[in-house]
Write a protein that holds these residues in place. Structure first.
Motif, short mmCIF file in Angstrom:
data_model
loop_
_atom_site.label_atom_id
_atom_site.label_comp_id
_atom_site.label_asym_id
_atom_site.label_seq_id
_atom_site.Cartn_x
_atom_site.Cartn_y
_atom_site.Cartn_z
N GLY A 122 13.67 -1.15 -6.68
CA GLY A 122 13.57 -0.16 -5.62
C GLY A 122 12.14 0.24 -5.32
O GLY A 122 11.77 0.49 -4.16
N MET A 123 11.30 0.29 -6.35
CA MET A 123 9.89 0.63 -6.14
C MET A 123 9.15 -0.49 -5.42
O MET A 123 8.42 -0.25 -4.44
CB MET A 123 9.22 0.93 -7.49
N LEU A 124 9.33 -1.73 -5.90
CA LEU A 124 8.59 -2.85 -5.33
C LEU A 124 9.13 -3.26 -3.96
O LEU A 124 8.41 -3.91 -3.18
CB LEU A 124 8.64 -4.05 -6.28
N GLY A 125 10.36 -2.92 -3.67
CA GLY A 125 10.96 -3.31 -2.39
C GLY A 125 11.06 -2.18 -1.39
O GLY A 125 11.83 -2.28 -0.43
N ASP A 126 10.29 -1.11 -1.59
CA ASP A 126 10.36 0.04 -0.67
C ASP A 126 9.82 -0.36 0.70
O ASP A 126 8.63 -0.60 0.89
CB ASP A 126 9.55 1.20 -1.24
N ALA A 127 10.72 -0.48 1.68
CA ALA A 127 10.34 -0.95 3.01
C ALA A 127 9.38 0.02 3.70
O ALA A 127 8.46 -0.41 4.41
CB ALA A 127 11.58 -1.17 3.86
N THR A 128 9.58 1.31 3.52
CA THR A 128 8.71 2.30 4.17
C THR A 128 7.27 2.14 3.70
O THR A 128 6.33 2.21 4.50
CB THR A 128 9.22 3.71 3.87
N ALA A 129 7.07 1.92 2.39
CA ALA A 129 5.72 1.75 1.86
C ALA A 129 5.09 0.46 2.38
O ALA A 129 3.90 0.45 2.77
CB ALA A 129 5.76 1.74 0.34
N TRP A 130 5.83 -0.64 2.40
CA TRP A 130 5.28 -1.90 2.90
C TRP A 130 4.92 -1.81 4.38
O TRP A 130 3.91 -2.36 4.82
CB TRP A 130 6.27 -3.04 2.67
N ALA A 133 -0.37 -8.57 -7.57
CA ALA A 133 -0.38 -9.99 -7.94
C ALA A 133 -0.98 -10.19 -9.33
O ALA A 133 -0.55 -11.06 -10.09
CB ALA A 133 -1.17 -10.79 -6.91
N GLY A 134 -1.96 -9.35 -9.70
CA GLY A 134 -2.62 -9.52 -10.98
C GLY A 134 -1.78 -9.10 -12.16
O GLY A 134 -1.92 -9.65 -13.26
N VAL A 135 -0.91 -8.11 -11.96
CA VAL A 135 -0.12 -7.60 -13.09
C VAL A 135 1.33 -8.07 -13.02
O VAL A 135 2.19 -7.53 -13.72
CB VAL A 135 -0.17 -6.05 -13.12
N ALA A 136 1.60 -9.06 -12.17
CA ALA A 136 2.98 -9.51 -11.99
C ALA A 136 3.57 -10.09 -13.26
O ALA A 136 4.80 -10.15 -13.41
CB ALA A 136 3.05 -10.55 -10.87
N VAL A 137 2.72 -10.51 -14.21
CA VAL A 137 3.24 -11.14 -15.43
C VAL A 137 3.71 -10.11 -16.44
O VAL A 137 4.34 -10.46 -17.43
CB VAL A 137 2.14 -12.02 -16.06
N THR A 138 3.43 -8.84 -16.23
CA THR A 138 3.83 -7.79 -17.17
C THR A 138 4.74 -6.81 -16.48
O THR A 138 4.49 -6.39 -15.35
CB THR A 138 2.60 -7.04 -17.71
N VAL A 139 5.81 -6.43 -17.15
CA VAL A 139 6.77 -5.50 -16.56
C VAL A 139 6.16 -4.11 -16.41
O VAL A 139 6.32 -3.45 -15.38
CB VAL A 139 8.05 -5.45 -17.42
N VAL A 140 5.43 -3.68 -17.43
CA VAL A 140 4.80 -2.36 -17.36
C VAL A 140 3.81 -2.30 -16.22
O VAL A 140 3.72 -1.32 -15.47
CB VAL A 140 4.13 -2.01 -18.70
N GLY A 141 3.05 -3.40 -16.05
CA GLY A 141 2.10 -3.44 -14.95
C GLY A 141 2.78 -3.36 -13.60
O GLY A 141 2.26 -2.75 -12.66
N LEU A 142 3.96 -3.97 -13.48
CA LEU A 142 4.69 -3.90 -12.22
C LEU A 142 5.14 -2.48 -11.91
O LEU A 142 5.18 -2.07 -10.75
CB LEU A 142 5.89 -4.84 -12.26
N PHE A 143 5.46 -1.70 -12.94
CA PHE A 143 5.81 -0.30 -12.71
C PHE A 143 4.61 0.46 -12.17
O PHE A 143 4.73 1.28 -11.25
CB PHE A 143 6.31 0.35 -14.00
N VAL A 144 3.44 0.19 -12.74
CA VAL A 144 2.22 0.84 -12.23
C VAL A 144 1.95 0.39 -10.80
O VAL A 144 1.62 1.20 -9.92
CB VAL A 144 1.03 0.51 -13.15
N ALA A 145 2.10 -0.91 -10.54
CA ALA A 145 1.89 -1.42 -9.19
C ALA A 145 2.89 -0.81 -8.21
O ALA A 145 2.55 -0.52 -7.06
CB ALA A 145 2.00 -2.94 -9.18
N GLY A 146 4.13 -0.62 -8.68
CA GLY A 146 5.12 0.02 -7.82
C GLY A 146 4.73 1.44 -7.47
O GLY A 146 4.93 1.89 -6.34
N GLY A 147 4.15 2.15 -8.45
CA GLY A 147 3.68 3.51 -8.15
C GLY A 147 2.55 3.50 -7.14
O GLY A 147 2.48 4.36 -6.26
N VAL A 148 1.62 2.51 -7.27
CA VAL A 148 0.54 2.40 -6.29
C VAL A 148 1.11 2.09 -4.91
O VAL A 148 0.65 2.64 -3.90
CB VAL A 148 -0.47 1.32 -6.73
N LEU A 149 2.10 1.20 -4.87
CA LEU A 149 2.72 0.86 -3.58
C LEU A 149 3.37 2.08 -2.94
O LEU A 149 3.22 2.32 -1.73
CB LEU A 149 3.76 -0.24 -3.79
#
Length: 463
Positions: A108-116, A52-68
């Motif tokens: 695909g990273m942010l919507g990974d159902a298995t991770a969620w 939620a904190g990095v949603a405003v930046t695309v690069v941050g979303l990639f990092v968040a996707g990796g954490v997810l």
């Protein structure tokens, strides 16, 4: 496929449950779940807050996707714990396939159902781990303490009752102390009851963990269908490529060589005609006739090979229906084959089902000839109602049963390290392209019965 049966068989009997290793293994799971629960909850909350904190930046979303996606590792660990300690068999989710393209990869990273689903498991099991461990441990501690109170109570400090008397032992209220043989025996009996109730109480929490593990850590039916479809598509492509390679090899090694021989023989006849026309002796008709006869024979052999190749691609007999094609196959087999077609005359079978059914029977008959040392084969084909594996509903299916009287011992063997496996394994893969299944019953000494089941689309679903 997920099963909720204990690894070692059925649940232990009531009288043996406190001493059964599965009970203590489940208690060990509660210990591990309690130790991991704070870290798992912290990881889950951090993932959501960071995203939620990095949603405003695309690069941050990639990092968040990796954490997810790291939650997949947590899910894998909890899955192994459930298998090892709770006796639940859970299939592994389909591996993640990175998508092509910037935005598709990010989605695909942010919507990974298995991770969620793994994150959800980590959150909802946090209070369950706390309550389950505390309740189970309290039951066990009180039960063991009550059964052994007669021994260790001698070291308890003296306590004074309201009447001024002194007592040494556990107290219930202000004036009731466990310091007489009768009361000690009563407390031991209560401890025994609690000790036998402990596995049953613990089983409630373990059952909840099993349900959550199966519901959240196993692959969904939709993901299984997608993985199955992708595997079937890959098998179909590989099978088509192998078929094309075989046709190319047959054309190159057989037909092409014969055509080259025919061309050389025709060239030789042309030379004979030219040499004879320019000489005084004239044309040697006998030699020319022999060359032309050889060329004619080679041409007929080439045509026969081409017919065999065409028959291998799609037998012409299939145009008359599966029943006629199977009868034709039986007539050309190397051993007696009896075909019993039931209800196929009016069945509107898709061309893909008809073709793969024909080639499946052809391969099974060939296996019986080469490997089973059979003296005869019976083929029974018909449309029957079967139960759908996914929904349990009754569906129409083409069922083929091939029985031989050979030596038995047939089995579906997966390919080894060199890539070699049984022909039945390859047939199973090809059947997956039409959602078909193969079942083998082949005891040592025979007979071998192989059943091929291919579901058919509903009549109103046909294009």
């Amino acid at each position: 496929m997920t099963r909720m049966t204990p690894v070692d068989g059925h649940a232990p009997p009531f009288l043996l449950a406190p001493f059964d290793r599965r009970t203590w293994r489940a208690y060990g799971f509660l210990w591990l779940a309690l130790l991991l629960a704070p870290f798992a909850l912290a990881y889950s909350l951090f993932t959501v807050v960071f995203m939620a904190g990095v949603a405003v930046t695309v690069v941050g979303l990639f990092v968040a996707g990796g954490v997810l996606l790291g939650a997949r590792g947590w899910g894998s660990m909890y899955r192994r714990m459930a298998v090892r300690f709770l006796g639940v068999e859970i299939a592994e989710p389909a591996p993640r396939t990175p998508r092509k393209g910037f935005w598709r990869r990010l989605g695909g990273m942010l919507g990974d159902a298995t991770a969620w689903r793994a994150l959800l498991y980590m959150v909802v099991t946090f209070p369950l781990a706390l309550v389950g461990f505390v309740v189970s441990t309290v039951f066990l501690a009180v039960a063991l303490g009550s059964m052994t109170h007669w021994f260790w109570s001698r070291w308890l400090p003296l306590q004074q009752a309201s009447d001024g008397t002194w007592h040494r032992g556990a107290s219930f209220g202000t004036d009731w102390f466990v310091d007489t043989p009768a009361r000690q025996l009563l407390l031991v009996a209560a401890g025994v009851i609690l000790f036998y109730l402990w596995p049953q109480v613990q089983l409630l929490f373990v059952g909840l963990f099993r349900l959550l593990a199966v519901g959240l850590l196993s692959p969904t039916r939709a993901s299984l269908r997608v993985a199955y479809a992708e595997r079937a598509r890959a098998v179909t492509v590989e099978d088509a490529d192998a078929r094309l390679r075989r046709i190319e090899r047959d054309l190159h090694d057989g037909t092409q060589a014969h055509l080259v021989a025919v061309a050389m023989q025709i060239g030789e006849a042309r030379e004979l005609l030219r040499d004879g026309a320019g000489s005084d002796r004239g044309i040697d008709s006998a030699e020319l006739a022999a060359v032309l006869e050889t060329a004619h024979t080679s041409t007929k052999d080439t045509l026969a090979e081409l017919r065999e190749l065409a028959r291998g691609i799609r037998p012409p007999a299939l145009d008359a229906g599966l029943a006629v094609a199977l009868e034709t196959l039986a007539a050309r087999a190397a051993l007696p084959v009896r075909v019993h077609a039931v209800g196929l005359d009016g069945a509107d079978l898709p061309p893909s089902v008809t073709a793969i059914s024909y080639f499946a029977v052809a391969e099974l008959v060939a296996n019986a000839t080469k490997h089973a040392r059979a003296t005869g084969v019976d083929v029974v084909a018909g449309v029957e109602p079967v139960s759908d594996a996914a929904t349990g509903a009754a569906v129409r299916a083409l069922v083929l049963r091939v029985r031989d009287d050979g030596v038995g011992g047939a089995a579906v063997r997966a390919p080894d390290a060199s890539g070699r496996g049984s022909g039945l394994a390859g047939l199973t893969d090809r059947l997956s392209g039409v959602d078909g299944t193969l079942r083998v019953v082949s005891p040592a000494g025979g007979p071998t019965v192989i059943t091929v089941t291919i579901p058919l689309p509903a009549p109103d679903a046909r294009p």
